[in-house]
Enzyme design. Structure first.
Site, short mmCIF file in Angstrom:
data_model
loop_
_atom_site.label_atom_id
_atom_site.label_comp_id
_atom_site.label_asym_id
_atom_site.label_seq_id
_atom_site.Cartn_x
_atom_site.Cartn_y
_atom_site.Cartn_z
CG ASP A 182 48.37 38.00 50.91
OD1 ASP A 182 47.95 37.21 50.06
OD2 ASP A 182 49.45 38.61 50.79
CD GLU A 214 50.52 35.14 45.60
OE1 GLU A 214 50.38 36.17 44.94
OE2 GLU A 214 50.96 35.17 46.78
CO CO Z 1 50.90 38.16 49.72
ZN ZN Z 2 48.16 37.17 48.17
#
Ligand code: CO
Ligand code: ZN
Length: 363
Positions: A182, A214
């Site tokens: 991720d 993010e």
């Molecule tokens: Co994440």
């Molecule tokens: Zn992510």
């Protein structure tokens, strides 16, 4: 090299670099080098986002891809007199994932190893032993006996920390595990899709953006979307594959190896960070997957969101969708993905870029 090996090596190179939110320099360098080979132009915006462009026939029909380069991590808050280091979290880190881990602290003098320490279980009361650990009760031990030894290693307040974990293959070798999938898996998929499109002269102009920050609220995506002013956007991120022991089937969200997921909605509870995929983008992605015989899953994610949550609300609104890579144990250092899913995600993105027409987005 076959396409699975290519994907594995991309992911390996991307996860060997560190990039906690706001401290993305190392991974950004790796991304810039890779994107340079498969785009007409690569630049870095003032916020730190990397923008790679493939010029198409129509320069005003702009398709933006977004995959975030940052990862969750820890940050040094205090160095104690006896040499132990206190920290806070950057992004959604669960204390349970930290117990028993080795870590790497990024300092101005380079990378320093440490371990996460806690009060020894033998000394805990039965009450304490039952409790979920809390971040405030954990610390980092770098083997120093006092504060000045820690400082001599180059460590200071504000340094970021990641878990020390290499990528590895599981099972038949197409299942891989590691840290920061991720969203390095999304970045790898985006780069791979650019390799597939570069030199093929698409009708749209492609902006492949590796975004920053993010994990702390999709901040990089928000400002870069304003800059690019895209006609359409596709975020590429991981999603939950809860197809594991002890979870009921109705809570799986996605299954590992069953294909990339096309997002319908996330952060079901609502609130600022969430997305209902644009109906035209969603239908376009489904149509392309079916035409190209690429396996896919439909995704409704209860918690969490992606860069598309901020991109779709920029300016007058940007039709946005998401292609997700099913991932087990998201936000741990043992994230697991299938290379099949990653390769199929790259194929789906490349095919979408090759096929999309401005009419596809009209109501
Ligand atoms: Co994440
Ligand atoms: Zn992510």
């Amino acid at each position: 090299m076959n396409e699975h090996e290519r994907m594995y090596h991309l992911l390996k190179d991307l996860t060997e670099a560190c990039g906690v939110s706001g401290f993305e320099d190392e991974v950004r360098q790796v991304i810039v080098e890779k994107l340079k080979e498969y785009s007409d132009e690569v630049r870095i915006d003032p916020f730190g986002n990397v923008i790679a462009v493939i010029k198409g026939e129509n320069k005003d029909f702009k398709v933006m891809l977004a995959a975030h380069m940052d990862e969750i991590g820890l940050m040094v808050t205090h160095i104690e007199k006896n040499g132990f280091i206190r920290f806070t979290t950057v992004g959604g880190v669960n204390a349970l994932t930290l117990i028993g881990q080795r870590v790497v602290i990024q300092t101005r003098k380079g990378k320093i190893k440490g371990v996460i320490g806690m009060k020894p279980p033998h000394l805990m009361t039965p009450e304490e032993a039952k409790k979920v650990p809390e971040i405030k009760n954990l610390f980092i031990d770098v083997g120093a006996s006092n504060r000045s030894e820690v400082e001599k290693l180059g460590i200071r307040v504000g340094d970021v920390v990641v878990i020390d974990r290499d990528i590895a293959r599981l099972g038949n070798g197409k299942i891989v595990t590691g840290r920061a999938f991720d969203d390095r898996a999304g970045v790898a998929v985006m780069i791979d899709a650019m390799m597939r499109v570069y030199g093929k002269e698409p009708s749209c102009t492609v902006y492949a953006v590796a975004t920053v920050q993010e994990e702390v609220g999709c901040r990089g995506a928000r400002v870069v979307a304003f800059r690019i002013n895209p006609t359409m956007a596709i975020a590429i991120d991981v999603t939950a594959a809860n197809d594991v022991a002890g979870v009921s089937e109705h809570e799986y969200v996605t299954r590992l190896g069953a294909g990339p997921a096309i997002k319908i909605m996330d952060n079901v509870r609502g609130g600022f960070l969430g997305l209902i995929a644009h109906p035209k983008v969603r239908e376009l992605l489904i149509r392309v997957a079916e035409e190209e015989k690429i396996p896919y899953q439909l995704e409704v994610l209860v918690g969490g969101s992606t860069d598309a949550s901020t991109i779709h609300l920029v300016r007058e609104g940007v039709p946005s969708g998401v292609i997700s890579i099913p991932t087990r144990y998201v936000h741990s250092s043992t994230e697991v993905i299938s290379l099949d899913d990653a390769v199929n995600a790259a194929k789906l993105i490349a095919a979408t870029i090759n096929k999309v027409k401005p009419e596809d987005l009209k109501f």
